[in-house]
Motif scaffolding. Structure first.
Motif: not given
Lengths: 213, 213
Positions: A109-111, A178-189
């Motif tokens: 998602l680019a903002v 402004i921002a380029y966002l990578c989104i998904g379920y994280p591999r680690e927290d």
């Protein structure tokens, strides 16, 4: 007139956990993300404050392989250039950091900021025009926090040539990236910032950031 | 390794309420605000994301009458100038808006960016140096949301000459003024943005802010 909600200590503790576990995520699982959830998050992002209620944020959901490839190539190029600015141990450390999850994040998602929006009629930005840009930044963070509350991780990629971002995504030249966002379920927290964990930087004590006048 | 918290639907609903009721507040009750709470909020603000973990935010708690007076005079001057840019109905509407709570807010907090911080060693900001500034903006919003969870209202005053802000508060010239915040218990609560309620601007539909590529 609606009644304002009273937030209790339980909520506040959970909210503090959200702030701590928000983190910048660079490694994602391949599980798909519900498209309706992404649209819901963009709706929530629009609740961010904006100067003069200008709502200058613009979201671009990047789905095509061609557009994603343009961003990946942009990042690779800029990251090589950035690496060349360091030497010795710091260069080794930099080279080993994973600074973007462009390859594995299911959602990109680019903002952008639309600096020419008429919305808001300029209120509040005569003396500080940069507050328009700040408004788009706040929308990014709103989405980021809301995403985390749904178990999603977000990574903000800033190692990109912003002019090439616009070209690669065919958005108007006058929009500001402004921002380029990578989104998904994280591999680690982890509640500890990745750059703190990997010894890049330490946390500043409050005495370094607060003064009185 | 700590276990990541699972946020449930109850929390998410409350968090969405927090985003909606966050609002920019311009009218405050005179009740004092606990100083320890303000320091706690500044600690939480430091959990904001920052490029390269640079933590470039600097907070100035403005307590002296002289410093507050310099800000009030700065605002009055800039607000008169801003009003002169409108005419007709829009000018009447502008003149009737209360755009700052400088007179009644018990807590005044100025937020600056230290652009020369070494912290973070420049990571992530080679191509987009403005991300350093964005980091300080995110700290402001973190504090704002956390304050609302404690029942406090925050108003962001941007109708100020930023150079005069530094002079009035005797902070280094090279610090960049990001936000001047009025903080206190709000006189009224409403989930609708003040500028929407008063007919200054409407909410944009999602179709105006989202495109796909």
């Amino acid at each position: 007139m609606l009644n304002a909600p009273e937030f209790d200590e339980t909520f506040r503790k959970q909210f503090e956990e959200l702030l701590k576990w928000r983190r910048d995520v660079r490694s994602f699982r391949s599980d798909p993300v519900d498209g309706q959830l992404i649209e819901h998050l963009i709706g929530l992002a629009s609740l961010a404050p904006s100067v003069g209620y200008s709502q200058p944020w613009r979201f671009v959901l990047v789905e095509s392989p061609e557009c994603r490839e343009s961003i990946r190539a942009n990042f690779e190029h800029c990251n090589r250039e950035a690496l060349s600015l360091y030497s010795g141990e710091k260069a080794k450390l930099y080279a080993n950091l994973k600074l973007a999850g462009l390859g594995d994040a299911p959602v990109h998602l680019a903002v952008f900021l639309d600096p020419h929006t008429d919305c808001g009629s300029g209120l509040g930005k005569t003396t500080m025009p940069e507050t328009l840009e700040y408004s788009a930044v706040l929308a990014v963070y709103t989405l980021w926090l809301a995403a985390r509350s749904h178990g999603l991780g977000v990574g903000w990629v800033s190692i990109l040539d912003p002019v090439e971002v616009n070209q690669g995504l065919s958005v108007p030249n006058e929009w500001k990236s402004i921002a380029y966002l990578c989104i998904g379920y994280p591999r680690e927290d982890d509640p500890t910032p990745e750059l703190l964990r990997h010894g890049w930087e330490n946390r500043l004590p409050v005495t370094d950031i607060l003064i009185k006048r």
